[in-house]
Scaffold this active site. Sequence first.
Site, PDB file in Angstrom:
ATOM      1  N   SER A   1      -1.250   0.589  -2.347  1.00 25.36           N
ATOM      2  CA  SER A   1      -2.104   1.729  -2.708  1.00 25.36           C
ATOM      3  C   SER A   1      -3.192   1.354  -3.701  1.00 25.36           C
ATOM      4  O   SER A   1      -4.266   1.963  -3.686  1.00 25.36           O
ATOM      5  CB  SER A   1      -1.256   2.867  -3.274  1.00 25.36           C
ATOM      6  OG  SER A   1      -0.448   3.430  -2.271  1.00 25.36           O
ATOM      7  N   HIS A  15      -1.591   7.043 -11.633  1.00 24.29           N
ATOM      8  CA  HIS A  15      -1.099   6.390 -10.418  1.00 24.29           C
ATOM      9  C   HIS A  15      -2.236   5.614  -9.741  1.00 24.29           C
ATOM     10  O   HIS A  15      -3.409   5.789 -10.073  1.00 24.29           O
ATOM     11  CB  HIS A  15      -0.511   7.421  -9.459  1.00 24.29           C
ATOM     12  CG  HIS A  15       0.571   6.902  -8.602  1.00 24.29           C
ATOM     13  ND1 HIS A  15       0.364   6.553  -7.292  1.00 24.29           N
ATOM     14  CD2 HIS A  15       1.872   6.642  -8.854  1.00 24.29           C
ATOM     15  CE1 HIS A  15       1.491   6.109  -6.764  1.00 24.29           C
ATOM     16  NE2 HIS A  15       2.428   6.155  -7.692  1.00 24.29           N
ATOM     17  N   ASP A  18      -5.521   6.167   2.372  1.00 22.86           N
ATOM     18  CA  ASP A  18      -5.589   4.784   1.886  1.00 22.86           C
ATOM     19  C   ASP A  18      -4.866   3.812   2.810  1.00 22.86           C
ATOM     20  O   ASP A  18      -5.228   2.645   2.905  1.00 22.86           O
ATOM     21  CB  ASP A  18      -5.053   4.680   0.451  1.00 22.86           C
ATOM     22  CG  ASP A  18      -3.680   5.307   0.277  1.00 22.86           C
ATOM     23  OD1 ASP A  18      -3.140   5.867   1.255  1.00 22.86           O
ATOM     24  OD2 ASP A  18      -3.137   5.247  -0.843  1.00 22.86           O
ATOM     25  N   HIS A  69       4.510   0.332   3.772  1.00 17.81           N
ATOM     26  CA  HIS A  69       3.204   0.591   4.371  1.00 17.81           C
ATOM     27  C   HIS A  69       3.066  -0.190   5.679  1.00 17.81           C
ATOM     28  O   HIS A  69       3.794  -1.153   5.926  1.00 17.81           O
ATOM     29  CB  HIS A  69       2.090   0.149   3.424  1.00 17.81           C
ATOM     30  CG  HIS A  69       2.092   0.862   2.110  1.00 17.81           C
ATOM     31  ND1 HIS A  69       1.227   0.542   1.086  1.00 17.81           N
ATOM     32  CD2 HIS A  69       2.855   1.892   1.636  1.00 17.81           C
ATOM     33  CE1 HIS A  69       1.456   1.331   0.047  1.00 17.81           C
ATOM     34  NE2 HIS A  69       2.441   2.160   0.364  1.00 17.81           N
TER      35      HIS A  69
END
Length: 466
Positions: free
Chosen positions: A81, A132, A309, A429
């Site tokens: 991310s 974050h 993303d 991911h």
Amino acid sequence: MKRLMYVLFFVLLTSGMAYAQQAKYVFYFIGDGMGVNQVNGTEMYLAEQEGRIGVKPLLFTTFPVASMATTFSATNSVTDSSAAGTALATGAKTYNGAIGMDDNKSVLQSVADRAKKSGKKVGVTTSVSVDHATPAAFYAHQPNRSMYYEIALDLPKAGFDFYAGGGFLKPTTTADKKEAPSIFPIFEEAGYTVARGLDEYKAKSARADKMILIQKEGAEPSCLPYAIDRQEGDLTLAEITESAIAFLTKGSNKGFFLMVEGGKIDWACHGNDPATVFEEVVDMDNAIKVAYEFYKKHPKETLIVVTADHETGGMGLGTGKYELQLKALAKQKQSQDILSRSITDLRKMRKVINWPEMKEFLAEKMGFWKELPVSWEQEKMLRDAYEESFVNKHVVFEESLYAKTEPLAVAAKKVMSQIAMVGWTGGGHTAGYVPVFAVGAGSKLFVGKMDNTEIPKRIAKAGGYK
């Protein structure tokens, strides 16, 4: 002379057209972990709730421009991310783990920085913590995404006008685990008003020059609650978006740039929890609806871009049979995180709970047996998990990136995915395409497949940022 007049007229006409296309107001929505199947699955899930096969469109999927983007980082085909957030913020590839820095650890300028330098007000908001990876990539510059305290210290340095999210993860602890001065007085000394909850925001915003909106005192700072778990009074992403618009348009109104992250789509995908995923996508669409209402009032000056993303979980819509049963997911009453906590509470409250009682509990929370047929193999999976943890007292929690989950809750989410026929390649991911949608001034810039680094460059062009 006549020819010169024609040339001047053409220049004035084309410059006027360019001006009309320029976006005074920019909304940049990022659905963390939201691949194409998360979007498509949500729309089919909504249609099945109405008793039909097909799709019930989300607002953002009706935008006139729809495309897709690649997401690889500088160091791997599968991004994290922070690298993806940096690409979406700055237009540059970097290594997994970097925040606002390139792969040589040089500081990168974000599209939010460029908007600010162009005289726009700037907001950075999220449904997770303000420090974050994705929100941080717009204002901070750190070599590692886990440097939460140091990321927070970069917030006032960026000088943006409005920040919002769940809270801050390490407000008094540095990356090397040393105690440090609280970030909140540092924010206030830099001219920020900190509002804890929507009521405080409403009371303080009129007199504030710069604002940080987080949840009420005592709430979990890492994130807002999942939409499926929301209680009355919980802060929502739609309320954050509405508050940001109000704050960024008060006083001198030269326009704004606002980034809004739907951060918990990713968390639910890491946990392979499809019902929670789809409700989070709907929740981000509700925030987009707030922006769209603003767009309808300023259609020639507003640009809305929606993307992601990366994809998380490798979600598959279909697991072998040529069918889906997504309507089954509506029987799930809470996220797997809350289910896991409830199971832990059961263990603490009672020394003995028998299997029929546990079946009744799961029927209430997940709809199993009562509303959803459960096969012999699926019941065996649930009972084996129950006996191992409740009878044999051997409790091994499953750890994903954002949660530790009770073994029985793990079995329950697997059964629910099986019933709905939603598949997963894993808990991390993937390198799948992410969607790109756009509407408004400059939206034609987003036609055609692109890399994620192109998105902030095209936003800057649409907004006329320096």
